[in-house]
Motif scaffolding. Structure first.
Motif, PDB file in Angstrom:
ATOM      1  N   ARG A  42       0.851  -1.212   0.000  1.00  0.00           N
ATOM      2  CA  ARG A  42       0.000   0.000   0.000  1.00  0.00           C
ATOM      3  C   ARG A  42       0.878   1.251   0.000  1.00  0.00           C
ATOM      4  O   ARG A  42       0.611   2.242  -0.682  1.00  0.00           O
ATOM      5  CB  ARG A  42      -0.903   0.025   1.240  1.00  0.00           C
ATOM      6  N   PHE A  43       1.933   1.194   0.821  1.00  0.00           N
ATOM      7  CA  PHE A  43       2.861   2.336   0.881  1.00  0.00           C
ATOM      8  C   PHE A  43       3.468   2.594  -0.498  1.00  0.00           C
ATOM      9  O   PHE A  43       3.491   3.738  -0.977  1.00  0.00           O
ATOM     10  CB  PHE A  43       3.964   2.059   1.926  1.00  0.00           C
ATOM     11  N   GLU A  44       3.947   1.520  -1.148  1.00  0.00           N
ATOM     12  CA  GLU A  44       4.571   1.660  -2.470  1.00  0.00           C
ATOM     13  C   GLU A  44       3.597   2.232  -3.494  1.00  0.00           C
ATOM     14  O   GLU A  44       3.938   3.117  -4.277  1.00  0.00           O
ATOM     15  CB  GLU A  44       5.064   0.291  -2.967  1.00  0.00           C
ATOM     16  N   GLN A  45       2.342   1.706  -3.473  1.00  0.00           N
ATOM     17  CA  GLN A  45       1.343   2.205  -4.432  1.00  0.00           C
ATOM     18  C   GLN A  45       1.080   3.702  -4.205  1.00  0.00           C
ATOM     19  O   GLN A  45       0.973   4.482  -5.151  1.00  0.00           O
ATOM     20  CB  GLN A  45       0.027   1.441  -4.272  1.00  0.00           C
ATOM     21  N   ALA A  46       0.987   4.077  -2.924  1.00  0.00           N
ATOM     22  CA  ALA A  46       0.718   5.487  -2.616  1.00  0.00           C
ATOM     23  C   ALA A  46       1.876   6.361  -3.089  1.00  0.00           C
ATOM     24  O   ALA A  46       1.677   7.452  -3.644  1.00  0.00           O
ATOM     25  CB  ALA A  46       0.506   5.659  -1.111  1.00  0.00           C
ATOM     26  N   ARG A  47       3.088   5.855  -2.887  1.00  0.00           N
ATOM     27  CA  ARG A  47       4.273   6.626  -3.282  1.00  0.00           C
ATOM     28  C   ARG A  47       4.257   6.870  -4.803  1.00  0.00           C
ATOM     29  O   ARG A  47       4.476   7.994  -5.268  1.00  0.00           O
ATOM     30  CB  ARG A  47       5.523   5.844  -2.871  1.00  0.00           C
ATOM     31  N   ILE A  48       3.941   5.820  -5.555  1.00  0.00           N
ATOM     32  CA  ILE A  48       3.921   5.956  -7.023  1.00  0.00           C
ATOM     33  C   ILE A  48       2.790   6.886  -7.456  1.00  0.00           C
ATOM     34  O   ILE A  48       2.948   7.757  -8.308  1.00  0.00           O
ATOM     35  CB  ILE A  48       3.792   4.559  -7.684  1.00  0.00           C
ATOM     36  N   ARG A  49       1.636   6.760  -6.779  1.00  0.00           N
ATOM     37  CA  ARG A  49       0.481   7.604  -7.112  1.00  0.00           C
ATOM     38  C   ARG A  49       0.801   9.085  -6.853  1.00  0.00           C
ATOM     39  O   ARG A  49       0.509   9.952  -7.676  1.00  0.00           O
ATOM     40  CB  ARG A  49      -0.720   7.145  -6.258  1.00  0.00           C
ATOM     41  N   VAL A  50       1.449   9.352  -5.718  1.00  0.00           N
ATOM     42  CA  VAL A  50       1.764  10.754  -5.397  1.00  0.00           C
ATOM     43  C   VAL A  50       2.816  11.299  -6.365  1.00  0.00           C
ATOM     44  O   VAL A  50       2.755  12.468  -6.761  1.00  0.00           O
ATOM     45  CB  VAL A  50       2.210  10.902  -3.915  1.00  0.00           C
ATOM     46  N   GLN A  51       3.734  10.447  -6.775  1.00  0.00           N
ATOM     47  CA  GLN A  51       4.715  10.913  -7.766  1.00  0.00           C
ATOM     48  C   GLN A  51       4.006  11.291  -9.070  1.00  0.00           C
ATOM     49  O   GLN A  51       4.330  12.309  -9.679  1.00  0.00           O
ATOM     50  CB  GLN A  51       5.773   9.839  -8.024  1.00  0.00           C
TER      51      GLN A  51
END
Ligand code: PEP
Ligand code: MG
Length: 551
Positions: A42-51
């Motif tokens: 979830r953290f990784e997905q959020a990081r990519i989404r925010v980028q």
């Protein structure tokens, strides 16, 4: 009526209703989890989404406020790749078995605190960027809608603080100005406000919830907010605002217009800057280039001697953003009133006549070479001009050029690409003006530094306010030296500009143009007023009043 003060971040007048922007309250789940792998995903997905979001914001900011203002979102994207930050989040999830939201809150808050604790105001201001990213990550992780409810009525935004992405997300057509309790003049929000041409007041300590929806006047010139102002005040500020708008509209019509006299003589109207952040103002005022980048501010803004790479990045940013416009970067003009602790310069009896500028560079060769190498490397990213300050002799110019050549050979030997660039000198000592014919043989251009030229010609210390009654910015001796310099440049087919304050003195514009000056470099706010004057001149007509007596 109530009034509230603060610190001025951007000038102008705004009249309208206040809208308070309340910080969103976060409900972070601090319970532990067994499924750490799912939380990490979830953290990784959020990081990519925010980028991805930062890339969209970058594009939006680039179109509305220019490349320089948008750069922060590029930096945000990179921040999210920061190994320490990502590792801190990962550890909280994997080792402490916390959920992604909690990990983000902890790790980002720690990073923001670290910036806040730094002494340098620039880094302190970066804590707002980290908080901005934390909120964006939490918005994604908590599935919150991040688009602001903006309504249709224009408003003065009042907030505790504003992050850069919140600032850009706001609909500019409805926004009249900003007031924040926090913030610093060097924060990106303040920079964005200035480039959006909106008044802004920061450090306003009296913000109160009950202002929401109230009618107000924001006086960005005097850093004052009037809540529920009297009718008289509204009328007076409405008049002031419309006069500002009329002036601006008239000047804005000149955006994109040429700086050409009625009889067809073109002059280059450039801007003076002190660092990469000033590029916004260059673009906003439609300057045709930069005639003086006072590079010493890169050194003054640093607590330690900036490395070649740090300087390269600063010069590259300016050149790249402004390409294909020319950017003339003056080598470090330190000494006299501009002292730097880490340079360990001795105290002197007569610092203005002392160990300064090129005199330091020619004796501290490593220091000078670092700057020259950074400049040469940056040349590949735009149209560079290199300019040496405080020149008094041919020997100095030759030495500067030799060192520059050595640096060029070294870099080219290492396969570094160097693009064509011009080399010039400042004419800011009477010695240089009087030797202009010989000096012109050695360089591609002259730029007249009339601030120092006046100080040295009239023996008037420019720092000493007591000498004001004795000083005459139009002193005939200074004008005569300017004329001699311009004539020497003409004889040797090199171009000549003025980058001292006199360049913005519109009572002398006709005189300078008739002399044959090719370029005027002024503070960004003076570019359009100067263009207006140039366009009104007809040099084919007999000499006007503005021409100096001896003509
Ligand atoms: C000048 O002397 O005119 C000039 C432009 O340089 P500075 O003001 O930075 O000394
Ligand atoms: Mg000077």
């Amino acid at each position: 009526m109530r009034t509230a003060g603060g610190i001025k971040a951007a000038e102008g007048i705004a009249i309208g209703r206040i809208r308070i922007c309340r910080a969103s309250v976060c409900d972070i789940d601090d319970s532990l989890t067994e499924d750490t792998a799912a939380e990490l995903a979830r953290f990784e997905q959020a990081r990519i989404r925010v980028q991805e979001q930062q890339r969209v914001l970058y594009e939006r900011a680039r179109q509305s406020a220019g490349e320089e203002s948008a750069a922060i979102f590029e930096a945000h994207e990179l921040m999210l790749d920061d190994e320490d930050l990502v590792e801190a989040c990962t550890e909280i999830i994997l080792k402490q078995r916390h959920r992604a939201g909690y990990a983000v809150q902890e790790a980002f808050d720690n990073a923001a605190q670290m910036f806040r604790d730094m002494e340098d105001p620039y880094f302190q201001a970066r804590s707002a960027d980290v908080v901005d990213l934390k909120n964006a990550m939490l918005d994604v992780l908590l599935g919150r809608d991040t688009d602001n409810e903006q309504g249709t009525e224009p408003f003065i935004l009042v907030a505790e603080d504003l992050t850069p992405s919140e600032t850009v997300k706001l609909d500019k057509s409805l926004l009249l100005g900003f007031v924040t309790r926090e913030g610093s003049a060097s924060s990106h929000t303040a920079i964005l406000a200035r480039s959006m041409n909106l008044p802004a007041l920061i450090q306003c300590r009296d913000i109160s919830e009950d202002w929401d929806g109230k009618f107000a006047i924001l006086d960005g010139y005097n850093a004052c907010l009037y809540i529920e102002p009297t009718q008289d005040l509204v009328e007076s500020f409405t008049g002031r605002r419309s006069r500002d708008l009329e002036k601006e509209a008239l000047l804005r019509q000149l955006m994109g217009a040429s700086s050409t006299t009625m009889d067809g003589r073109s002059v280059r109207v450039f801007a003076n800057i002190g660092g990469p952040d000033d590029v916004d103002a260059v673009l906003a005022n439609d300057a045709e280039g930069v005639g003086l980048f006072r590079s010493e501010f890169v050194y003054l803004n640093s607590r330690t001697d900036p490395t070649e790479d740090q300087q390269f990045e600063a010069y590259k940013r300016v050149l790249k953003t402004l390409a294909p416009r020319q950017v003339i970067i003056r080598t470090c003009d330190i000494g006299a009133d501009k002292t730097i602790g880490y340079m360990n310069l001795d105290r002197e009896e007569n610092p203005a006549l002392g160990y300064r500028a090129i005199r330091i560079c020619l004796t501290r060769r490593d220091f000078f070479r670092r700057q020259l190498r950074a400049l040469l490397r940056a040349s590949a990213f735009g149209r560079l001009g290199i300019m040496f300050p405080m020149i008094i002799s041919l020997r100095e110019v030759r030495e500067c050029r030799e060192i520059l050549e050595e640096c060029r050979r070294e870099l080219e030997g290492d396969g570094v690409k160097i693009s064509p660039f011009e080399v010039g000198i400042m004419i800011e000592t009477p010695a240089a003006a009087l030797c202009a014919d010989e000096l012109a043989e050695e360089v591609d251009f002259f730029s007249l530094g009339t601030n120092d030229l006046t100080q040295y010609t009239c023996a008037i210390d420019r720092q000493n306010a007591k000498l004001e009654p004795f000083s005459d910015p139009h002193h005939p001796a200074v004008l005569r030296l300017i004329r001699m310099t311009v004539e020497a440049a003409r004889r040797h087919n090199i171009w000549v500009g003025i980058c001292g304050e006199l360049g913005a003195d519109t009572s002398l514009t006709e005189t300078f143009l008739r002399m044959g000056v090719d370029e005027l470099s002024v503070n960004p706010g003076s570019v359009l007023p100067l263009r207006r004057i140039i366009r009104s001149l007809d040099l084919s007509r007999p000499v006007g009043q503005a021409l100096i007596q001896e003509e």
